[in-house]
Design a protein around this motif. Structure first.
Motif, short mmCIF file in Angstrom:
data_model
loop_
_atom_site.label_atom_id
_atom_site.label_comp_id
_atom_site.label_asym_id
_atom_site.label_seq_id
_atom_site.Cartn_x
_atom_site.Cartn_y
_atom_site.Cartn_z
N MET A 1 7.93 7.02 12.77
CA MET A 1 6.91 7.27 11.31
C MET A 1 7.43 6.60 10.23
O MET A 1 8.58 5.94 10.20
CB MET A 1 7.41 8.70 11.28
N TRP A 2 6.65 6.35 9.17
CA TRP A 2 6.70 5.53 8.12
C TRP A 2 7.70 6.34 7.19
O TRP A 2 7.29 7.59 7.14
CB TRP A 2 5.35 5.07 7.44
N PRO A 3 8.46 5.57 6.18
CA PRO A 3 9.16 6.50 5.44
C PRO A 3 8.33 7.15 4.29
O PRO A 3 7.19 7.05 4.22
CB PRO A 3 9.79 5.29 4.58
N ARG A 4 8.93 8.51 3.85
CA ARG A 4 8.32 9.32 3.00
C ARG A 4 9.18 9.30 1.53
O ARG A 4 10.18 9.44 1.72
CB ARG A 4 7.86 10.86 3.33
N ILE A 5 8.40 9.64 0.45
CA ILE A 5 9.16 9.77 -0.78
C ILE A 5 8.20 10.99 -1.54
O ILE A 5 7.06 11.11 -1.57
CB ILE A 5 8.82 8.54 -1.74
N LEU A 8 5.04 11.80 0.16
CA LEU A 8 4.01 10.93 0.34
C LEU A 8 4.43 9.77 1.34
O LEU A 8 5.50 9.42 0.97
CB LEU A 8 3.69 10.37 -1.19
N ARG A 9 3.36 9.38 2.12
CA ARG A 9 3.62 8.15 2.87
C ARG A 9 3.89 6.95 1.77
O ARG A 9 3.20 6.90 0.90
CB ARG A 9 2.69 8.01 3.93
N THR A 10 4.71 6.18 2.25
CA THR A 10 4.94 4.80 1.51
C THR A 10 4.12 3.72 2.02
O THR A 10 3.61 3.77 3.28
CB THR A 10 6.34 4.33 1.76
N ARG A 55 -2.89 9.82 -1.72
CA ARG A 55 -1.61 9.18 -2.51
C ARG A 55 -0.64 8.65 -1.91
O ARG A 55 -0.17 9.39 -0.69
CB ARG A 55 -1.27 10.10 -3.50
N LEU A 56 -0.36 7.18 -1.88
CA LEU A 56 0.67 6.30 -1.42
C LEU A 56 1.70 6.07 -2.28
O LEU A 56 1.50 5.63 -3.41
CB LEU A 56 0.14 5.37 -0.50
N ALA A 57 3.11 6.09 -1.85
CA ALA A 57 3.86 5.66 -2.80
C ALA A 57 4.07 4.23 -2.62
O ALA A 57 4.72 3.73 -1.51
CB ALA A 57 5.34 6.40 -2.42
N LEU A 58 3.81 3.18 -3.64
CA LEU A 58 4.05 1.99 -3.35
C LEU A 58 5.58 1.52 -3.53
O LEU A 58 6.19 1.87 -4.40
CB LEU A 58 3.35 1.00 -4.19
N VAL A 59 6.33 0.69 -2.50
CA VAL A 59 7.79 0.74 -2.61
C VAL A 59 8.36 -0.80 -2.46
O VAL A 59 7.42 -1.67 -2.19
CB VAL A 59 8.24 1.35 -1.36
#
Length: 138
Positions: A1-5, A8-10, A55-59
């Protein structure tokens, strides 16, 4: 899985380092409003496709929040069917859709995943959201 913040998916663009920093700058400047990925990566990571309105968290390289984006379109197409309108929306300076295809094919090959015209590409369009709207405590 992709990280979450904050649930929200990153969205981690490109590869860590200068490329990711450059792509993030383009997003934050409003120049980059789209990105492409390999459909096969979703299956490998056990992830569902993004959905319109998500919504996605741009990291950054350290998985720290640098911005928020909202998905406005999700399309899965063959590499050969990515059109110029989408390629131009990526905002990376390609001069033609052929340049875009060649550049992305070379990028994925460097990462160890050669692609062909028939490789399925996830084309995401998004808009930058204000980060002062209370989302994630920002």
């Amino acid at each position: 899985m992709w990280p979450r913040i904050g649930g929200l998916r990153t969205l981690a663009l490109g590869t860590p380092g200068e490329l990711r920093a450059d792509l993030n700058r383009l997003v934050l400047a409003g120049v980059k409003t789209a990105t492409a990925g390999l459909l096969s990566e979703y299956a490998e990571e056990g992830e569902e496709l993004e959905r319109i309105g998500e919504r996605l968290a741009l990291v950054d390289d350290d998985d720290q929040l640098v911005g928020l984006v909202q998905i406005t379109a999700v399309d899965v197409v063959r590499l050969a069917d990515v059109d110029w309108d989408f390629a131009r929306s990526e905002g990376e300076g390609d001069r033609s859709v052929e340049d875009w295809r060649d550049g992305h094919a070379a990028y994925w090959a460097r990462l160890g995943t050669p692609v062909t015209d028939d490789t399925e590409i996830v084309c995401l369009r998004f808009r930058l959201l204000p980060t002062d709207d209370g989302v994630l405590g920002t």
